[in-house]
Design a protein around this motif. Sequence first.
Motif, PDB file in Angstrom:
ATOM      1  N   GLY A 166       0.840  -1.177   0.000  1.00 38.95           N
ATOM      2  CA  GLY A 166       0.000   0.000   0.000  1.00 38.95           C
ATOM      3  C   GLY A 166       0.885   1.239   0.000  1.00 38.95           C
ATOM      4  N   MET A 167       0.653   2.160  -0.931  1.00 40.60           N
ATOM      5  CA  MET A 167       1.495   3.358  -1.053  1.00 40.60           C
ATOM      6  C   MET A 167       0.631   4.580  -1.298  1.00 40.60           C
ATOM      7  SD  MET A 167       4.555   1.845  -3.455  1.00 40.60           S
ATOM      8  CE  MET A 167       3.441   0.875  -4.491  1.00 40.60           C
ATOM      9  N   GLN A 168       0.807   5.593  -0.449  1.00 39.92           N
ATOM     10  CA  GLN A 168       0.024   6.817  -0.590  1.00 39.92           C
ATOM     11  C   GLN A 168       0.280   7.476  -1.940  1.00 39.92           C
ATOM     12  OE1 GLN A 168      -2.431   7.680   0.980  1.00 39.92           O
ATOM     13  NE2 GLN A 168      -2.382   9.670   1.973  1.00 39.92           N
ATOM     14  N   TRP A 169      -0.808   7.818  -2.630  1.00 42.54           N
ATOM     15  CA  TRP A 169      -0.805   8.472  -3.937  1.00 42.54           C
ATOM     16  C   TRP A 169      -0.314   7.553  -5.061  1.00 42.54           C
ATOM     17  CZ3 TRP A 169      -3.629  11.702  -1.767  1.00 42.54           C
ATOM     18  CH2 TRP A 169      -3.251  12.461  -0.658  1.00 42.54           C
ATOM     19  N   VAL A 170      -0.119   6.271  -4.765  1.00 43.33           N
ATOM     20  CA  VAL A 170       0.346   5.323  -5.781  1.00 43.33           C
ATOM     21  C   VAL A 170      -0.615   4.139  -5.917  1.00 43.33           C
ATOM     22  CG1 VAL A 170       2.256   3.838  -6.538  1.00 43.33           C
ATOM     23  CG2 VAL A 170       2.749   5.954  -5.278  1.00 43.33           C
ATOM     24  N   LEU A 206      12.859   8.622   2.859  1.00 47.39           N
ATOM     25  CA  LEU A 206      12.377   9.376   1.714  1.00 47.39           C
ATOM     26  C   LEU A 206      13.495   9.566   0.701  1.00 47.39           C
ATOM     27  CD1 LEU A 206      10.686  12.008   3.997  1.00 47.39           C
ATOM     28  CD2 LEU A 206       9.429  10.349   2.631  1.00 47.39           C
ATOM     29  N   PHE A 207      13.124   9.942  -0.504  1.00 47.51           N
ATOM     30  CA  PHE A 207      14.118  10.217  -1.533  1.00 47.51           C
ATOM     31  C   PHE A 207      14.956  11.425  -1.124  1.00 47.51           C
ATOM     32  CE2 PHE A 207      15.522  12.042  -5.639  1.00 47.51           C
ATOM     33  CZ  PHE A 207      16.148  10.922  -6.172  1.00 47.51           C
ATOM     34  N   LYS A 208      16.260  11.318  -1.330  1.00 49.02           N
ATOM     35  CA  LYS A 208      17.180  12.375  -0.897  1.00 49.02           C
ATOM     36  C   LYS A 208      17.235  13.473  -1.962  1.00 49.02           C
ATOM     37  CE  LYS A 208      21.752  12.952   1.200  1.00 49.02           C
ATOM     38  NZ  LYS A 208      23.010  12.233   1.574  1.00 49.02           N
ATOM     39  N   ASN A 209      16.251  14.356  -1.918  1.00 43.23           N
ATOM     40  CA  ASN A 209      16.230  15.493  -2.835  1.00 43.23           C
ATOM     41  C   ASN A 209      16.499  16.776  -2.054  1.00 43.23           C
ATOM     42  OD1 ASN A 209      13.841  15.939  -1.462  1.00 43.23           O
ATOM     43  ND2 ASN A 209      12.511  15.636  -3.228  1.00 43.23           N
ATOM     44  N   GLN A 218       0.710  16.799   0.760  1.00 43.78           N
ATOM     45  CA  GLN A 218       0.184  17.375  -0.476  1.00 43.78           C
ATOM     46  C   GLN A 218       1.309  17.776  -1.423  1.00 43.78           C
ATOM     47  OE1 GLN A 218      -2.997  17.498  -1.590  1.00 43.78           O
ATOM     48  NE2 GLN A 218      -3.398  16.217   0.196  1.00 43.78           N
ATOM     49  N   ARG A 219       2.434  18.255  -0.862  1.00 45.92           N
ATOM     50  CA  ARG A 219       3.585  18.553  -1.712  1.00 45.92           C
ATOM     51  C   ARG A 219       4.130  17.268  -2.329  1.00 45.92           C
ATOM     52  NH1 ARG A 219       7.935  22.845   0.568  1.00 45.92           N
ATOM     53  NH2 ARG A 219       8.897  22.117  -1.380  1.00 45.92           N
ATOM     54  N   GLY A 220       4.154  16.200  -1.528  1.00 43.57           N
ATOM     55  CA  GLY A 220       4.613  14.914  -2.053  1.00 43.57           C
ATOM     56  C   GLY A 220       3.719  14.402  -3.162  1.00 43.57           C
ATOM     57  N   LYS A 221       2.429  14.622  -3.025  1.00 42.02           N
ATOM     58  CA  LYS A 221       1.483  14.207  -4.063  1.00 42.02           C
ATOM     59  C   LYS A 221       1.786  14.902  -5.380  1.00 42.02           C
ATOM     60  CE  LYS A 221      -3.488  14.066  -5.063  1.00 42.02           C
ATOM     61  NZ  LYS A 221      -4.846  14.398  -4.551  1.00 42.02           N
ATOM     62  N   MET A 222       2.141  16.190  -5.313  1.00 43.36           N
ATOM     63  CA  MET A 222       2.424  16.953  -6.524  1.00 43.36           C
ATOM     64  C   MET A 222       3.658  16.422  -7.257  1.00 43.36           C
ATOM     65  SD  MET A 222      -0.111  18.781  -6.837  1.00 43.36           S
ATOM     66  CE  MET A 222       0.472  19.512  -8.373  1.00 43.36           C
ATOM     67  N   VAL A 223       4.607  15.843  -6.514  1.00 46.26           N
ATOM     68  CA  VAL A 223       5.786  15.235  -7.149  1.00 46.26           C
ATOM     69  C   VAL A 223       5.332  14.193  -8.167  1.00 46.26           C
ATOM     70  CG1 VAL A 223       7.766  13.717  -6.760  1.00 46.26           C
ATOM     71  CG2 VAL A 223       7.339  15.626  -5.208  1.00 46.26           C
ATOM     72  N   PHE A 224       4.404  13.346  -7.748  1.00 47.97           N
ATOM     73  CA  PHE A 224       3.948  12.258  -8.609  1.00 47.97           C
ATOM     74  C   PHE A 224       3.090  12.756  -9.774  1.00 47.97           C
ATOM     75  CE2 PHE A 224       4.138   9.421  -4.608  1.00 47.97           C
ATOM     76  CZ  PHE A 224       5.494   9.206  -4.810  1.00 47.97           C
ATOM     77  N   GLY A 238       8.627  18.197  -3.459  1.00 49.75           N
ATOM     78  CA  GLY A 238       8.295  17.843  -2.083  1.00 49.75           C
ATOM     79  C   GLY A 238       9.006  16.559  -1.724  1.00 49.75           C
ATOM     80  N   VAL A 239       8.738  16.043  -0.529  1.00 47.87           N
ATOM     81  CA  VAL A 239       9.355  14.772  -0.143  1.00 47.87           C
ATOM     82  C   VAL A 239       8.491  13.622  -0.637  1.00 47.87           C
ATOM     83  CG1 VAL A 239      10.534  15.737   1.864  1.00 47.87           C
ATOM     84  CG2 VAL A 239       8.247  14.761   2.148  1.00 47.87           C
ATOM     85  N   TRP A 240       9.130  12.523  -0.987  1.00 47.75           N
ATOM     86  CA  TRP A 240       8.401  11.347  -1.462  1.00 47.75           C
ATOM     87  C   TRP A 240       9.133  10.080  -1.037  1.00 47.75           C
ATOM     88  CZ3 TRP A 240      10.804   8.823  -5.839  1.00 47.75           C
ATOM     89  CH2 TRP A 240      11.806   9.572  -6.479  1.00 47.75           C
ATOM     90  N   THR A 241       8.328   9.060  -0.798  1.00 46.00           N
ATOM     91  CA  THR A 241       8.816   7.812  -0.224  1.00 46.00           C
ATOM     92  C   THR A 241       9.500   6.933  -1.257  1.00 46.00           C
ATOM     93  OG1 THR A 241       7.108   7.809   1.476  1.00 46.00           O
ATOM     94  CG2 THR A 241       8.087   5.695   0.931  1.00 46.00           C
ATOM     95  N   VAL A 242      10.644   6.395  -0.868  1.00 43.82           N
ATOM     96  CA  VAL A 242      11.367   5.446  -1.714  1.00 43.82           C
ATOM     97  C   VAL A 242      12.353   4.704  -0.821  1.00 43.82           C
ATOM     98  CG1 VAL A 242      13.302   6.960  -2.366  1.00 43.82           C
ATOM     99  CG2 VAL A 242      12.486   5.250  -3.979  1.00 43.82           C
ATOM    100  N   GLY A 243      12.701   3.468  -1.188  1.00 42.90           N
ATOM    101  CA  GLY A 243      13.644   2.688  -0.407  1.00 42.90           C
ATOM    102  C   GLY A 243      14.992   2.583  -1.087  1.00 42.90           C
TER     103      GLY A 243
END
Length: 330
Positions: A21-25, A240-243, A271-277, A285-290
């Motif tokens: 399960g992934m938010q916005w994905v 999170l992704f190192k941006n 909401q900023r993370g959502k805009m990335v996608f 924004g910040v976004w999840t990644v491993g």
Amino acid sequence: MSFVTALTEGLGIEIPVIQAGMQWVGYAELSSAVSNAGGLGILTGLTQPTPEDLRKEIRKCRSMTSKPFGVNLTLLPAINPPDYEAYARVIIEENVKIVETAGHSPGAIIKLLTSANIKILHKCTTIRHALSAEKLGVDFISIDGFEAAGHIGDTDIPNMVLLRRAAQSLSIPFIASGGFADGQGLAAALGLGACGINMGTRFMSTVESPIHLNIKRAIVEGSEGDTELLLRKWRNTSRLFKNAVAVEAKKIETEQADSEFKDVAHLVSGQRGKMVFINGDVNAGVWTVGPVLGVIQDIPTCQALLKRIEREALDTITKLNDLVKVNSKL
């Protein structure tokens, strides 16, 4: 030749691989594609703004696949928490048979779902929490090691140790989560006692993933060192992704002794993370990644990916068997 594990038998799937399960994905397009390919697709419940929106997404997913799929319901601290019970009741009313749960104090929601004969996959980052979830009557534990993306807890135990501890401690089947992207990883997880694997980052970089192509390419081009741990100061550690945004937030968190969450809230906004996608700006924004993004090298369809994982895992197990030589003198 195919795999038969507690996961495939318990959930009615063909390949022991779950899409996290992934938010916005976790929308119907991705989840149905994973299920159609033989794995288990998961809709992300709270990506939908209301329970009724979730109902529509469940029906949409069901129109796109006749295979099993599930819904993720994550319970996290919030100033204005969602109506979790309302989301759970929609899941029950729509006859969803599998739910991935995670987060704090899940007992009441788990009880509600199990009373409807729904199979529960509960995500845990420690053995202590896994044992508590086992007592609540869940069907599977998803063990999230330090390698996972998103909320990883605060113990920093990697899967090489955590999965073995799970095998020693749990009496119900468990799933390996965090750091998995290919068949070699599936074979390793099975060898450590898991009945399957859970993948998030790998499924983000697929054709059916609903995120912008720029982000998929950033995953393919990234390395295992391109993640950042944030919010540890407030006991909500997230990978999170190192941006540029993550680096700025990390600096505030670690270099300002009197920093408070409100000082980084504008940077780590969901909401900023959502805009990335949506717009494809890696630094919006910040976004999840491993860190497993270092392993990912392409953007396949879910069908091609899962068949490849199955083939790689079977080949890996065969190669391991070939390494074993029987000593006829024994």
